[in-house]
Design a protein around this motif. Structure first.
Motif, PDB file in Angstrom:
ATOM      1  N   ARG A  23       0.757  -0.969   0.254  1.00  0.00           N
ATOM      2  CA  ARG A  23       0.296  -0.407  -0.009  1.00  0.00           C
ATOM      3  C   ARG A  23       0.760   1.409   0.475  1.00  0.00           C
ATOM      4  O   ARG A  23       0.582   1.618  -0.606  1.00  0.00           O
ATOM      5  N   ILE A  24       1.731   1.487   0.612  1.00  0.00           N
ATOM      6  CA  ILE A  24       2.323   2.368   0.767  1.00  0.00           C
ATOM      7  C   ILE A  24       3.952   3.015  -0.611  1.00  0.00           C
ATOM      8  O   ILE A  24       3.621   3.617  -0.529  1.00  0.00           O
ATOM      9  N   LEU A  25       4.184   1.719  -0.943  1.00  0.00           N
ATOM     10  CA  LEU A  25       4.598   1.692  -2.285  1.00  0.00           C
ATOM     11  C   LEU A  25       4.089   1.884  -3.481  1.00  0.00           C
ATOM     12  O   LEU A  25       4.240   3.007  -4.022  1.00  0.00           O
ATOM     13  N   ALA A  26       2.334   1.740  -3.176  1.00  0.00           N
ATOM     14  CA  ALA A  26       1.224   2.567  -4.858  1.00  0.00           C
ATOM     15  C   ALA A  26       1.120   3.991  -4.201  1.00  0.00           C
ATOM     16  O   ALA A  26       1.485   4.155  -5.018  1.00  0.00           O
ATOM     17  N   GLU A  27       1.556   4.404  -3.075  1.00  0.00           N
ATOM     18  CA  GLU A  27       1.759   5.840  -2.647  1.00  0.00           C
ATOM     19  C   GLU A  27       2.358   6.620  -3.056  1.00  0.00           C
ATOM     20  O   GLU A  27       2.008   7.481  -3.724  1.00  0.00           O
ATOM     21  N   ASN A  28       3.262   6.270  -3.066  1.00  0.00           N
ATOM     22  CA  ASN A  28       4.232   6.160  -3.455  1.00  0.00           C
ATOM     23  C   ASN A  28       4.605   6.641  -4.572  1.00  0.00           C
ATOM     24  O   ASN A  28       6.177   6.893  -4.735  1.00  0.00           O
ATOM     25  N   GLU A  29       4.370   6.173  -5.390  1.00  0.00           N
ATOM     26  CA  GLU A  29       4.864   5.572  -7.345  1.00  0.00           C
ATOM     27  C   GLU A  29       4.536   6.741  -7.692  1.00  0.00           C
ATOM     28  O   GLU A  29       5.826   7.233  -8.911  1.00  0.00           O
ATOM     29  N   ASN A  30       3.988   7.114  -7.645  1.00  0.00           N
ATOM     30  CA  ASN A  30       3.960   8.305  -8.855  1.00  0.00           C
ATOM     31  C   ASN A  30       4.374  10.304  -7.952  1.00  0.00           C
ATOM     32  O   ASN A  30       4.130  10.749  -8.633  1.00  0.00           O
ATOM     33  N   LYS A  31       4.564  10.215  -6.683  1.00  0.00           N
ATOM     34  CA  LYS A  31       6.042  10.780  -6.235  1.00  0.00           C
ATOM     35  C   LYS A  31       7.074  11.284  -6.444  1.00  0.00           C
ATOM     36  O   LYS A  31       7.052  10.040  -6.634  1.00  0.00           O
ATOM     37  N   ASP A  32       6.963  12.399  -5.913  1.00  0.00           N
ATOM     38  CA  ASP A  32       8.379  13.190  -6.208  1.00  0.00           C
ATOM     39  C   ASP A  32       9.390  12.632  -4.667  1.00  0.00           C
ATOM     40  O   ASP A  32       8.612  13.904  -4.390  1.00  0.00           O
ATOM     41  N   LEU A  33       9.230  12.187  -3.737  1.00  0.00           N
ATOM     42  CA  LEU A  33       9.908  11.901  -2.626  1.00  0.00           C
ATOM     43  C   LEU A  33      11.105  13.016  -2.368  1.00  0.00           C
ATOM     44  O   LEU A  33      11.933  13.136  -1.015  1.00  0.00           O
ATOM     45  N   THR A  34      11.820  13.822  -2.987  1.00  0.00           N
ATOM     46  CA  THR A  34      12.699  14.178  -3.090  1.00  0.00           C
ATOM     47  C   THR A  34      12.276  15.843  -2.414  1.00  0.00           C
ATOM     48  O   THR A  34      12.987  16.247  -1.955  1.00  0.00           O
ATOM     49  N   VAL A  35      10.983  16.173  -2.865  1.00  0.00           N
ATOM     50  CA  VAL A  35      10.732  17.238  -2.560  1.00  0.00           C
ATOM     51  C   VAL A  35       9.448  17.313  -0.517  1.00  0.00           C
ATOM     52  O   VAL A  35       8.419  16.333  -1.045  1.00  0.00           O
ATOM     53  N   VAL A  36      10.663  18.027   0.407  1.00  0.00           N
ATOM     54  CA  VAL A  36       9.665  17.679   1.290  1.00  0.00           C
ATOM     55  C   VAL A  36       9.889  18.816   2.049  1.00  0.00           C
ATOM     56  O   VAL A  36       9.932  20.257   1.255  1.00  0.00           O
ATOM     57  N   ASP A  37       9.056  19.122   3.026  1.00  0.00           N
ATOM     58  CA  ASP A  37       8.165  20.765   3.768  1.00  0.00           C
ATOM     59  C   ASP A  37      10.094  20.852   4.071  1.00  0.00           C
ATOM     60  O   ASP A  37      10.161  20.182   4.666  1.00  0.00           O
ATOM     61  N   LYS A  38       9.750  22.578   4.605  1.00  0.00           N
ATOM     62  CA  LYS A  38      10.898  22.830   5.135  1.00  0.00           C
ATOM     63  C   LYS A  38      10.620  22.653   6.735  1.00  0.00           C
ATOM     64  O   LYS A  38       9.269  22.094   7.260  1.00  0.00           O
ATOM     65  N   LEU A  39      11.582  22.695   7.789  1.00  0.00           N
ATOM     66  CA  LEU A  39      11.191  22.385   9.259  1.00  0.00           C
ATOM     67  C   LEU A  39      10.563  23.463   9.970  1.00  0.00           C
ATOM     68  O   LEU A  39      10.240  23.160  10.896  1.00  0.00           O
ATOM     69  N   LYS A  40      10.939  24.454   9.415  1.00  0.00           N
ATOM     70  CA  LYS A  40      10.593  25.990   9.891  1.00  0.00           C
ATOM     71  C   LYS A  40       9.133  25.795   9.945  1.00  0.00           C
ATOM     72  O   LYS A  40       8.652  26.248  10.494  1.00  0.00           O
ATOM     73  N   ASP A  41       8.119  25.310   8.613  1.00  0.00           N
ATOM     74  CA  ASP A  41       7.208  25.464   8.502  1.00  0.00           C
ATOM     75  C   ASP A  41       5.856  24.547   9.942  1.00  0.00           C
ATOM     76  O   ASP A  41       5.099  24.341  10.301  1.00  0.00           O
ATOM     77  N   ARG A  42       7.140  23.326  10.623  1.00  0.00           N
ATOM     78  CA  ARG A  42       6.358  22.739  11.121  1.00  0.00           C
ATOM     79  C   ARG A  42       5.131  22.026  10.995  1.00  0.00           C
ATOM     80  O   ARG A  42       3.842  22.103  11.909  1.00  0.00           O
ATOM     81  N   LYS A  43       4.869  21.653   9.528  1.00  0.00           N
ATOM     82  CA  LYS A  43       3.620  21.202   8.941  1.00  0.00           C
ATOM     83  C   LYS A  43       3.932  19.416  10.073  1.00  0.00           C
ATOM     84  O   LYS A  43       1.816  18.660   9.667  1.00  0.00           O
ATOM     85  N   PHE A  44       4.520  19.126  10.627  1.00  0.00           N
ATOM     86  CA  PHE A  44       4.507  17.706  10.923  1.00  0.00           C
ATOM     87  C   PHE A  44       4.331  17.662  12.288  1.00  0.00           C
ATOM     88  O   PHE A  44       3.906  16.823  12.842  1.00  0.00           O
ATOM     89  N   ILE A  45       3.995  18.875  12.980  1.00  0.00           N
ATOM     90  CA  ILE A  45       3.532  18.549  14.810  1.00  0.00           C
ATOM     91  C   ILE A  45       2.413  18.796  14.618  1.00  0.00           C
ATOM     92  O   ILE A  45       1.488  20.269  13.997  1.00  0.00           O
ATOM     93  N   PRO A  46       1.107  18.250  14.941  1.00  0.00           N
ATOM     94  CA  PRO A  46      -0.253  18.125  15.730  1.00  0.00           C
ATOM     95  C   PRO A  46      -0.333  19.849  16.291  1.00  0.00           C
ATOM     96  O   PRO A  46       0.624  20.424  16.820  1.00  0.00           O
ATOM     97  N   LYS A  47      -1.239  20.311  15.654  1.00  0.00           N
ATOM     98  CA  LYS A  47      -2.009  21.807  16.440  1.00  0.00           C
ATOM     99  C   LYS A  47      -2.123  20.935  17.802  1.00  0.00           C
ATOM    100  O   LYS A  47      -3.623  20.739  18.377  1.00  0.00           O
ATOM    101  N   THR A  48      -1.920  21.801  18.909  1.00  0.00           N
ATOM    102  CA  THR A  48      -1.606  21.937  20.188  1.00  0.00           C
ATOM    103  C   THR A  48      -1.886  22.758  21.160  1.00  0.00           C
ATOM    104  O   THR A  48      -1.813  23.635  20.903  1.00  0.00           O
ATOM    105  N   VAL A  49      -2.843  23.106  22.367  1.00  0.00           N
ATOM    106  CA  VAL A  49      -2.851  23.773  22.562  1.00  0.00           C
ATOM    107  C   VAL A  49      -1.236  24.260  23.403  1.00  0.00           C
ATOM    108  O   VAL A  49      -1.000  25.548  23.802  1.00  0.00           O
ATOM    109  N   PHE A  50      -0.041  23.485  23.447  1.00  0.00           N
ATOM    110  CA  PHE A  50       1.477  24.025  24.155  1.00  0.00           C
ATOM    111  C   PHE A  50       1.612  24.489  22.087  1.00  0.00           C
ATOM    112  O   PHE A  50       2.689  25.345  22.805  1.00  0.00           O
ATOM    113  N   ASP A  51       1.585  24.276  20.873  1.00  0.00           N
ATOM    114  CA  ASP A  51       1.941  25.124  20.187  1.00  0.00           C
ATOM    115  C   ASP A  51       1.256  26.566  19.875  1.00  0.00           C
ATOM    116  O   ASP A  51       1.788  26.962  18.915  1.00  0.00           O
ATOM    117  N   GLN A  52       0.365  26.388  20.516  1.00  0.00           N
ATOM    118  CA  GLN A  52      -0.366  27.339  20.229  1.00  0.00           C
ATOM    119  C   GLN A  52       0.353  28.887  20.710  1.00  0.00           C
ATOM    120  O   GLN A  52       0.525  28.818  21.572  1.00  0.00           O
TER     121      GLN A  52
END
Length: 85
Positions: free
Chosen positions: A56-85
Motif C-alpha cells: 500500500r505504501i509503495l502504491a501511494e508513493n509510486e507517482n510522488k516525487d520523494l525528494t520534495v519535502v516541507d521545510k522544518l521551519k513550517d512545522r507541518k508535521f507537528i499537530p496543533k496542540t495547546v502547547f503549540d499556540q
C-alpha cells in the motif's frame, strides 16, 4: 453406603473419562466445521499484514516525487496542540 464410594471414584477418575470424550467431541466438531467451510474461502489471510502495508505504501508513493519535502521551519508535521499556540 455405596453412593459415597461411587461419587469418590467418579471424582477421582473424572479426568480420565472426560478428557477422551472431550477430545472425540472436539475432533468431530473440528471435522464437521472443516466440512461445512470447505466451499468458502479460507478465513486466514494469504499474505501478512506487514506485506499488505508495504504494498500500500509503495502504491501511494509510486507517482510522488520523494525528494520534495516541507521545510522544518513550517512545522507541518507537528499537530496543533495547546502547547503549540
Amino acid at each position: 453406603m455405596v453412593l459415597p464410594l461411587i461419587m469418590a471414584a467418579a471424582r477421582a477418575y473424572a479426568p480420565y473419562v472426560i478428557w477422551p470424550a472431550a477430545f472425540v467431541v472436539g475432533a468431530i466438531g473440528y471435522k464437521l466445521e472443516w466440512w461445512v467451510r470447505s466451499g468458502e474461502e479460507s478465513p486466514w489471510k494469504k499474505e501478512s499484514i506487514s506485506d499488505e502495508r508495504v504494498k500500500r505504501i509503495l502504491a501511494e508513493n509510486e507517482n510522488k516525487d520523494l525528494t520534495v519535502v516541507d521545510k522544518l521551519k513550517d512545522r507541518k508535521f507537528i499537530p496543533k496542540t495547546v502547547f503549540d499556540q
